[in-house]
Scaffold this active site. Structure first.
Site, PDB file in Angstrom:
ATOM      1  N   LYS A 251      27.540   2.630  26.369  1.00 53.41           N
ATOM      2  CA  LYS A 251      25.759   1.186  25.480  1.00 53.41           C
ATOM      3  C   LYS A 251      26.273   0.372  24.446  1.00 53.41           C
ATOM      4  O   LYS A 251      26.785   1.866  23.447  1.00 53.41           O
ATOM      5  CB  LYS A 251      24.548   2.200  25.423  1.00 53.41           C
TER       6      LYS A 251
ATOM      7  N   LYS B 100      40.576   6.516  23.500  1.00 53.47           N
ATOM      8  CA  LYS B 100      41.310   5.320  22.965  1.00 53.47           C
ATOM      9  C   LYS B 100      40.312   4.862  22.137  1.00 53.47           C
ATOM     10  O   LYS B 100      39.280   5.746  21.832  1.00 53.47           O
ATOM     11  CB  LYS B 100      41.237   4.072  24.579  1.00 53.47           C
TER      12      LYS B 100
ATOM     13  N   SER C 242      28.371  14.215  23.526  1.00 49.70           N
ATOM     14  CA  SER C 242      29.006  15.599  23.710  1.00 49.70           C
ATOM     15  C   SER C 242      29.259  15.572  24.854  1.00 49.70           C
ATOM     16  O   SER C 242      29.833  15.533  25.668  1.00 49.70           O
ATOM     17  CB  SER C 242      26.936  16.724  23.629  1.00 49.70           C
TER      18      SER C 242
ATOM     19  N   HIS D 268      52.790  16.008  21.534  1.00 45.65           N
ATOM     20  CA  HIS D 268      54.135  17.081  22.313  1.00 45.65           C
ATOM     21  C   HIS D 268      54.899  16.325  23.004  1.00 45.65           C
ATOM     22  O   HIS D 268      53.891  15.079  23.753  1.00 45.65           O
ATOM     23  CB  HIS D 268      53.528  18.672  23.034  1.00 45.65           C
TER      24      HIS D 268
END
Length: 183
Positions: free
Chosen positions: A181, A164, A158, A113
């Site tokens: 990692k 990005k 989680s 938006h």
């Protein structure tokens, strides 16, 4: 250029367009039917998902409830599993590779938006595609934001908010997600 063409190409579009409204209504009809099925109704589930999605490459399993905007912009590879409560806002293409597993309550979003409040209040939107590579695992309650590309073998922890793109073979987590990692 139609509003659908604008949407798919990442330009500003009007989501109240008649065709787009019909496409969303159809997706809601199909997902509602799908969400009422049981595991034993494998052929009915596959037919509904085949009607909903743009492309399915093989075996997929999606636990109800599942919701999406259009469905036709979702392309899924083989051996795909989604746990309960997934939402995919597919205003742009969502491409998911082979052997991908998605935890419960995951959101994958392409919808954007405008930042300018006047433009935003006019109701227009734009979208950025999301690509998830092969062999990815996205943990429960993770959010994948518009424009993200995840390479092959990426694990998203989680609760992460992925803002990005990330390369192959990494575990990412946090808000915003960062590499935890290398695999």
């Amino acid at each position: 250029m139609s509003e659908l063409d604008k949407m798919i190409s990442g330009e500003i579009y009007d989501p109240s367009d008649e065709l787009l409204s019909k496409m969303r209504a159809n997706a809601r009809k199909i997902t509602a039917e799908y969400n009422r099925t049981s595991r034993e109704q494998k052929s009915e589930r596959f037919k509904l998902l085949n009607d909903l999605f743009g492309h399915i490459s093989g075996d997929i399993k999606i636990e109800p409830t599942f919701n999406c905007d259009y469905g036709k912009n979702i392309n899924i590879g083989d051996n795909f599993y989604v746990n309960f409560g997934c939402v995919i806002l597919d205003c742009a293409e969502v491409k998911i590779g082979d052997n991908c597993f998605i935890g419960p309550q995951v959101g994958i979003y392409t919808a954007c938006h405008p930042i300018d409040p006047i433009e935003r209040n006019s109701g227009v939107e734009f979208a950025k595609p999301v690509t998830i590579g092969n062999n990815c695992w996205i943990g429960g309650h993770a959010t994948i934001n518009p424009g993200v590309v995840l390479g092959d073998n990426v694990v998203v922890a989680s609760g992460s908010v992925v803002t990005k793109s990330f390369p192959n073979n990494v575990i990412v987590g946090g808000n915003p997600a960062r590499v935890i990692k290398e695999i």
